[in-house]
Design a protein around this motif. Sequence first.
Motif, short mmCIF file in Angstrom:
data_model
loop_
_atom_site.label_atom_id
_atom_site.label_comp_id
_atom_site.label_asym_id
_atom_site.label_seq_id
_atom_site.Cartn_x
_atom_site.Cartn_y
_atom_site.Cartn_z
N THR A 165 -3.47 -6.87 -6.25
CA THR A 165 -2.63 -6.25 -5.22
C THR A 165 -3.49 -5.29 -4.41
O THR A 165 -4.54 -4.84 -4.88
N VAL A 166 -3.02 -5.01 -3.21
CA VAL A 166 -3.75 -4.08 -2.34
C VAL A 166 -3.89 -2.72 -3.02
O VAL A 166 -4.90 -2.05 -2.87
N TRP A 167 -2.90 -2.34 -3.79
CA TRP A 167 -2.95 -1.04 -4.46
C TRP A 167 -4.22 -0.92 -5.30
O TRP A 167 -4.84 0.14 -5.36
N SER A 206 -3.57 -7.33 6.65
CA SER A 206 -2.32 -6.79 6.12
C SER A 206 -2.54 -5.35 5.67
O SER A 206 -3.19 -4.57 6.35
N ALA A 207 -1.96 -5.02 4.53
CA ALA A 207 -1.98 -3.63 4.09
C ALA A 207 -3.39 -3.18 3.74
O ALA A 207 -4.24 -3.97 3.34
N ARG A 235 6.89 8.40 2.95
CA ARG A 235 7.70 7.19 2.75
C ARG A 235 9.04 7.31 3.47
O ARG A 235 9.33 6.54 4.39
N ASP A 295 8.56 8.89 7.40
CA ASP A 295 7.65 8.17 8.29
C ASP A 295 7.63 6.67 8.02
O ASP A 295 7.08 5.91 8.83
N ALA A 296 8.20 6.24 6.90
CA ALA A 296 8.21 4.82 6.50
C ALA A 296 6.81 4.21 6.59
O ALA A 296 6.64 3.05 6.96
N LEU A 297 5.81 5.00 6.21
CA LEU A 297 4.43 4.52 6.33
C LEU A 297 3.97 3.72 5.12
O LEU A 297 2.99 2.99 5.20
N SER A 298 4.65 3.90 4.00
CA SER A 298 4.18 3.18 2.81
C SER A 298 5.33 3.01 1.83
O SER A 298 6.34 3.72 1.91
N TYR A 299 5.16 2.06 0.93
CA TYR A 299 6.12 1.87 -0.15
C TYR A 299 5.65 2.61 -1.40
O TYR A 299 6.43 3.18 -2.13
N ALA A 353 -0.76 3.05 0.01
CA ALA A 353 -1.05 1.74 0.58
C ALA A 353 -0.15 1.57 1.79
O ALA A 353 1.03 1.94 1.74
N SER A 354 -0.69 1.02 2.86
CA SER A 354 0.11 0.90 4.08
C SER A 354 -0.42 -0.22 4.95
O SER A 354 -1.62 -0.51 4.97
N GLN A 355 0.50 -0.84 5.66
CA GLN A 355 0.08 -1.83 6.65
C GLN A 355 -0.26 -1.18 7.98
O GLN A 355 -0.79 -1.81 8.86
N ARG A 356 0.13 0.08 8.12
CA ARG A 356 -0.12 0.79 9.38
C ARG A 356 -0.97 2.00 9.11
O ARG A 356 -0.63 3.11 9.46
#
Lengths: 390, 399
Positions: B136-138, B216-217, B257, B260-264, B284-287
């Motif tokens: 995973t990206v994490w 992606s992220a 989170r 800003d909804a920047l990451s899960y 971890a973030s896609q943005r």
Amino acid sequence: MNLAILCGVILAGGQSSPPVARSVTNAVGEVKRETLANASQLVVECVPQADRLVVVLTLSTEGQEDTPATYGWRHLLEHLVARGPDGNLDTRIESQGMLLVPSTLRDASRFDVRGGPEQLNSALGFLGELTGPLQATDAQRETELRIMTEEFALISESSAAGTRAWRRVYGPTRMDPFGHPDTLARATLDDLDRLRRGLFVSNRMTLNIAGPGTVESMVEAGRDWLTKAPSPGFAAPTATAEAGALPTIASGLATSAALPVGAWDDPKAAARLGAALALADRAPDIDLIYTPARREGLIILVVPADGDLAGVLNVPDDELAYRAQQAQRRLSAWLGFQMGTLERRTQFRGLLASLSRRGRPERLVEIFQNLKTADFLAALRDWRRAEVGQ
Amino acid sequence: MMLLGLWAGLALQIKPGIAYAALPARAGDEIAYAATIRVPTPMSARERAAWIVLGESLLEGTRDYSRDTLLSYGSQAGRRPQVVVGDGLMRIEISAPALGGAAVAVPMLASMVTNPLLGPEELNESRRRASRPPSTVWNLGSQPWNLEIALVRDVEVRELYAWAFRPEWVTLSVGGAFKPVDSAHLRGQFADWTPGPGPRLRPGKDAALRSTTGKSAGWLGLVGPMISANSTELAAMVLCATALGVGKGSLLHRVIRDQDALSYRQEAFIRPDGQGFRLHVRLASQRMPETDALRVRMIESVRRWIETDRERAVALARANLTRGLTVGPIWLDDSGPYVPSAEGDAAWAGVFGALGVTPLRPGLLAEALDSVSLEQIKAMTEQALAVAIPQRISGTPSP
């Protein structure tokens, strides 16, 4: 029937030399289970030596499973409900040194509150907040959609491979609960609240309480909580949105083999699980995915794309007997793991009870105990023919 | 300060220079045994890559136990032996039932430490596994150097083993329901281990972090300044991490989170690093946000912390340290927080022992949390964030 005793029988029975067999004897307490007049279920486990408390609310999704049209809606609902009516539930829970752990499975939605030995009333109070009307705003729904898109980007290769395996075997009839941004975006707050009203009702509820309190006190508190649960009366909601194409989970960095099995108490499922566990010992980089199911289930073995899955599955004939023996041991160890901590055990009991009124770990012990070497040999041969894909 | 009086675990030096550390035994039916190897000097990128391959290879078999035997151990004990690789730290861990388990587990652990195969086949397989992108990206955060792995030669792994696995850099530890005879058994198993010193690997050039594919992220981290493992500021740093990024009431969760909804997923924790512990912030973030903008956003939010933030942090950290709440601020490696248990205690004792201090009892650390003021937490967190070193890894991991 005493689970601890049965586990001991399984671990010792018929094994040639289990030098370090693990026992769960000390971990399991007195269990009391009852069905209330409103069809909810209460399961209490008294563990006098426990230093903490676990309360798990499991909601059966029978008849309300995800479809291609509602793919991921329960997952989105979980995100919104877990914020609580004031959007600040988690902070209030954590300020008492407690924790809320929500999760969305195929066959159940689950809300798990963990706390100290004296915090049963607080835990039940917090869980009660989840059952009220959905207070979310459209802005919050939009925010959660963006957060869930971030969540999807973190899905592990194993999980993605598992989802693809379910799609290969069952198609849209057994959707995973993750969701997809396209289908989630179609869920209105009204849709979600109707889903909530159909889900948070007494006949879907199993409440598990495990901790050091007396059985009587925990039963009384649990009964009191469950009798206040909303009654069923709403038809299961149907999606207002149309089904889109089945979203894909892209990747390709892992390969899986999958064997369909029956419900949680299907003896063949147990044998195939044992065989899968034994096969997973043949290489260091195999993931096994299995959750007991209400009806159709799936056992999945996942390896990285460059892993030798065929080599793992094709056990040479002269190794089969050894692996069959390992399968029986591994099955006992698997159950020991599920029952090994208060948190895991309480979740596991809750899941099994929500799958079936007969669902309990003790029944699994009986099933495991009745399996013969021939069952595991057959299961190992089944795995040779398992459906494999990316 | 009061922490100085809290060193209540046990630390011993045993022949021939191996350290031993343990927390008090706890009730239960399980014992965890661990050997923690700590290289006291910074590793080069090449050495870190070889270190990862070496960690993988320890499960490939020893001269006493085949790979199949090691992997099948889980069918008897419920859990395979574990090898946890960190930056300059490696922990080999094995769990066993308290009753009669040591006879199998302890020799197996000793063999993995003192007698690994490290043959061409084993190293090839280990290199292949270690070269894979994280699942995973994490996990990019814990494997930022693995671009070098495919280049590592067998001889380098063997030389690194011979150099790093020396008795004076090994700490043995035990956790769970152990008795004196169990810890004596563990120490005795290593008593005759006297390998000769190996050569140090020649330093390689420093590797860049994993390259981007830009799809992606990505992963973003901030690494704060180090404090020693017996610092009087450890309790305050535990609360900094908790207020910042443990639980859903933390700053990272509420601001980064929920607002800003920047990451899960976003976490803050302290983790052993070099000579002590450092504060780590990860998301971890896609943005991928700009590091400095993120730093400013967090510092502004820290300045708005009020007493309820401190109270939440104290309650949560204490619940983790004393009764096993499964989120917590102290990560002994990249796999997640310390949770009181046989394995957790063995890892805790091993890390503190490897850092050269007597292991602090988690319960006593929990008691020290109350004496930390809100102003201390705010000042320390702001200072740590202001000087924290950024780490960024962009893009989907590619094969």
